[in-house]
Design a protein around this motif. Structure first.
Motif, PDB file in Angstrom:
ATOM      1  N   GLY A 289       0.822  -1.192   0.000  1.00 46.79           N
ATOM      2  CA  GLY A 289       0.000   0.000   0.000  1.00 46.79           C
ATOM      3  C   GLY A 289       0.865   1.253   0.000  1.00 46.79           C
ATOM      4  O   GLY A 289       2.085   1.199   0.190  1.00 46.79           O
ATOM      5  N   LYS A 290       0.207   2.399  -0.211  1.00 48.59           N
ATOM      6  CA  LYS A 290       0.889   3.695  -0.196  1.00 48.59           C
ATOM      7  C   LYS A 290       0.359   4.502   0.980  1.00 48.59           C
ATOM      8  O   LYS A 290      -0.832   4.471   1.277  1.00 48.59           O
ATOM      9  N   ILE A 291       1.245   5.237   1.620  1.00 46.39           N
ATOM     10  CA  ILE A 291       0.904   5.843   2.893  1.00 46.39           C
ATOM     11  C   ILE A 291      -0.292   6.782   2.799  1.00 46.39           C
ATOM     12  O   ILE A 291      -1.136   6.829   3.695  1.00 46.39           O
ATOM     13  N   TRP A 292      -0.418   7.528   1.699  1.00 44.69           N
ATOM     14  CA  TRP A 292      -1.497   8.513   1.591  1.00 44.69           C
ATOM     15  C   TRP A 292      -2.883   7.873   1.414  1.00 44.69           C
ATOM     16  O   TRP A 292      -3.886   8.533   1.615  1.00 44.69           O
ATOM     17  N   ASP A 293      -2.936   6.598   1.066  1.00 43.56           N
ATOM     18  CA  ASP A 293      -4.218   5.903   0.942  1.00 43.56           C
ATOM     19  C   ASP A 293      -4.747   5.395   2.278  1.00 43.56           C
ATOM     20  O   ASP A 293      -5.895   4.949   2.363  1.00 43.56           O
ATOM     21  N   HIS A 294      -3.928   5.447   3.321  1.00 39.04           N
ATOM     22  CA  HIS A 294      -4.293   4.789   4.582  1.00 39.04           C
ATOM     23  C   HIS A 294      -4.026   5.636   5.826  1.00 39.04           C
ATOM     24  O   HIS A 294      -4.794   5.549   6.797  1.00 39.04           O
ATOM     25  N   ALA A 295      -2.954   6.425   5.823  1.00 37.95           N
ATOM     26  CA  ALA A 295      -2.613   7.208   7.013  1.00 37.95           C
ATOM     27  C   ALA A 295      -3.762   8.124   7.400  1.00 37.95           C
ATOM     28  O   ALA A 295      -4.367   8.782   6.554  1.00 37.95           O
ATOM     29  N   GLY A 296      -4.050   8.179   8.658  1.00 42.00           N
ATOM     30  CA  GLY A 296      -5.138   9.013   9.140  1.00 42.00           C
ATOM     31  C   GLY A 296      -6.478   8.354   8.986  1.00 42.00           C
ATOM     32  O   GLY A 296      -7.218   8.166   9.965  1.00 42.00           O
ATOM     33  N   ALA A 297      -6.814   7.952   7.778  1.00 40.82           N
ATOM     34  CA  ALA A 297      -8.133   7.369   7.523  1.00 40.82           C
ATOM     35  C   ALA A 297      -8.363   6.104   8.341  1.00 40.82           C
ATOM     36  O   ALA A 297      -9.495   5.816   8.750  1.00 40.82           O
ATOM     37  N   MET A 298      -7.306   5.336   8.605  1.00 44.91           N
ATOM     38  CA  MET A 298      -7.457   4.141   9.439  1.00 44.91           C
ATOM     39  C   MET A 298      -7.912   4.500  10.852  1.00 44.91           C
ATOM     40  O   MET A 298      -8.580   3.704  11.519  1.00 44.91           O
ATOM     41  N   LEU A 299      -7.533   5.683  11.311  1.00 48.58           N
ATOM     42  CA  LEU A 299      -7.907   6.127  12.652  1.00 48.58           C
ATOM     43  C   LEU A 299      -9.421   6.227  12.809  1.00 48.58           C
ATOM     44  O   LEU A 299      -9.955   6.032  13.907  1.00 48.58           O
ATOM     45  N   LEU A 300     -10.137   6.493  11.718  1.00 49.97           N
ATOM     46  CA  LEU A 300     -11.596   6.599  11.768  1.00 49.97           C
ATOM     47  C   LEU A 300     -12.219   5.309  12.289  1.00 49.97           C
ATOM     48  O   LEU A 300     -13.205   5.341  13.043  1.00 49.97           O
ATOM     49  N   PHE A 301     -11.665   4.173  11.895  1.00 49.01           N
ATOM     50  CA  PHE A 301     -12.179   2.874  12.335  1.00 49.01           C
ATOM     51  C   PHE A 301     -11.650   2.514  13.716  1.00 49.01           C
ATOM     52  O   PHE A 301     -12.380   1.982  14.564  1.00 49.01           O
ATOM     53  N   GLU A 302     -10.388   2.804  13.960  1.00 51.59           N
ATOM     54  CA  GLU A 302      -9.803   2.464  15.260  1.00 51.59           C
ATOM     55  C   GLU A 302     -10.520   3.193  16.400  1.00 51.59           C
ATOM     56  O   GLU A 302     -10.687   2.641  17.493  1.00 51.59           O
ATOM     57  N   GLU A 303     -10.967   4.416  16.150  1.00 49.36           N
ATOM     58  CA  GLU A 303     -11.619   5.201  17.195  1.00 49.36           C
ATOM     59  C   GLU A 303     -13.047   4.748  17.492  1.00 49.36           C
ATOM     60  O   GLU A 303     -13.670   5.232  18.433  1.00 49.36           O
TER      61      GLU A 303
END
Length: 359
Positions: A289-303
């Motif tokens: 994967g590429k960092i800009w496709d996942h960084a930050g956005a994954m936090l939406l689910f983790e929270e």
């Protein structure tokens, strides 16, 4: 919302709102100035203009921070006509620049410099400090078809996600699942701060929509029978043929659920509770994967109670570079049953003779 990142959040939301204006002005156009990059993925004039806007805005407020973004300005410097078209996209924002809290480049040369501030940026290791990660248009292939896309903005501290702001110009704030690339609405912003939860609000305030809604931790304690998937079923050839359907069958998931191309929108769907699991196994171990496709956005689910690893069960490492070279694929599920989803992935890959894709 009160948090240690209230100032960053305010700036980020205003920047995403202005970025959405740019994207929407291009979305209706038949000629989006599309260029094919070396990896055969498309980039449009909206991608370049939005990355310049986001970088210039955040850099003006936090000049000591670092930046990573998907695009570089090389194509613009080589193509004066393309450069002119990108510059013209920013000009209409001049009138409300101060009101929107945005900072625009003052010349085409400065615009290219802002794009390259991200385009050559690296996230760095655990001692890297504050790094902003931007994906100006995630889902460019669907954007070109006037379908779903997202604008991703993330803040990392020492390689850890602390802030996520995602603009979803085609996804209504109170969407009901399942959704797909053709789902349309007034648009929304979904955001999260580490330790403070995930929120959704309309892209622009209206009299008809609630200004802000905190999402309950819907993924905290569910059973395997409650799993609902989000994936991309028709537009990607990077995944292992047959494995994803077999994994869902093993877990008893009867319907395919949300069907989205953009990875950022898949994380949004998980954050909003439109789905609560996703699995992706690349065909080759070296594919990442590429960092800009996942960084930050994954936090939406983790929270909201989600857990995200790669298919080996390792945490996603955002410090290794622009590509997530320390990980292979993704397994996301409610925290309490993530181990069961991971086991299903391993069982299916062993049964299909593809255990070589595991570490």
């Amino acid at each position: 919302m009160d948090s240690p990142y209230s100032h960053e959040l305010r700036i980020a939301i205003r920047a995403v709102q202005s970025a959405a204006k740019i994207s929407q002005s291009v979305l209706s156009s038949d000629d989006k100035g599309t260029v094919e990059k070396d990896d055969l993925s498309p980039v449009t004039i909206a991608d370049f203009a939005i990355q310049a806007l986001l970088t210039a805005t955040v850099h003006s407020v936090f000049p000591d921070d670092n930046f990573v973004g998907e695009e570089s300005a090389a194509d613009l410097r080589d193509n004066p006509l393309l450069l002119s078209r990108v510059w013209e996209l920013l000009l209409p924002l001049r009138d409300d620049e101060a009101k929107s809290l945005c900072k625009l480049p003052r010349s085409p040369e400065e615009m290219c410099a802002m794009i390259d501030e991200c385009g050559f940026g690296e996230p760095g290791g655990p001692e890297s400090g504050r790094v902003w990660v931007f994906d100006p248009i995630d889902g460019t292939a669907t954007f070109v078809r006037r379908e779903a896309y997202a604008i991703n903005l993330a803040l990392l501290e020492g390689g850890r996600q602390v802030l996520s702001v995602v603009g979803c110009p085609t996804l209504p704030a109170h969407a009901k699942g399942p959704i797909d690339n053709k789902t349309t609405g007034l648009g929304s912003i979904v955001f999260a701060v580490k330790g403070h939860g995930t929120y959704v609000r309309p892209l622009l305030e209206t009299a008809r929509e609630p200004a802000l809604q905190k999402l309950e931790p819907h993924a905290a304690s569910v059973s395997v029978a409650d799993l609902r998937a989000v994936s991309c079923y028709h537009m990607l050839d990077s995944g292992v043929d047959g494995a994803h359907d077999a994994i869902m069958a093993r877990l008893g998931i009867a319907t395919r659920g949300c069907d989205l191309l953009a990875w950022v929108l898949r994380w949004v769907a998980l954050g909003l509770g439109l789905a609560n699991m996703t699995v992706w196994v690349y065909k080759k171990r070296e594919r990442t994967g590429k960092i800009w496709d996942h960084a930050g956005a994954m936090l939406l689910f983790e929270e909201v109670g989600g857990k995200i690893t790669d298919i080996d069960g390792k945490a996603i490492d955002l410090t290794v570079g622009r590509k997530l070279a320390a990980n292979h694929g993704f397994v996301a599920a409610p925290r309490n049953i993530h181990h069961l989803v991971l086991k299903a992935v391993h069982d299916v890959l062993h049964e299909q003779g593809k255990a070589n894709l595991l570490a």
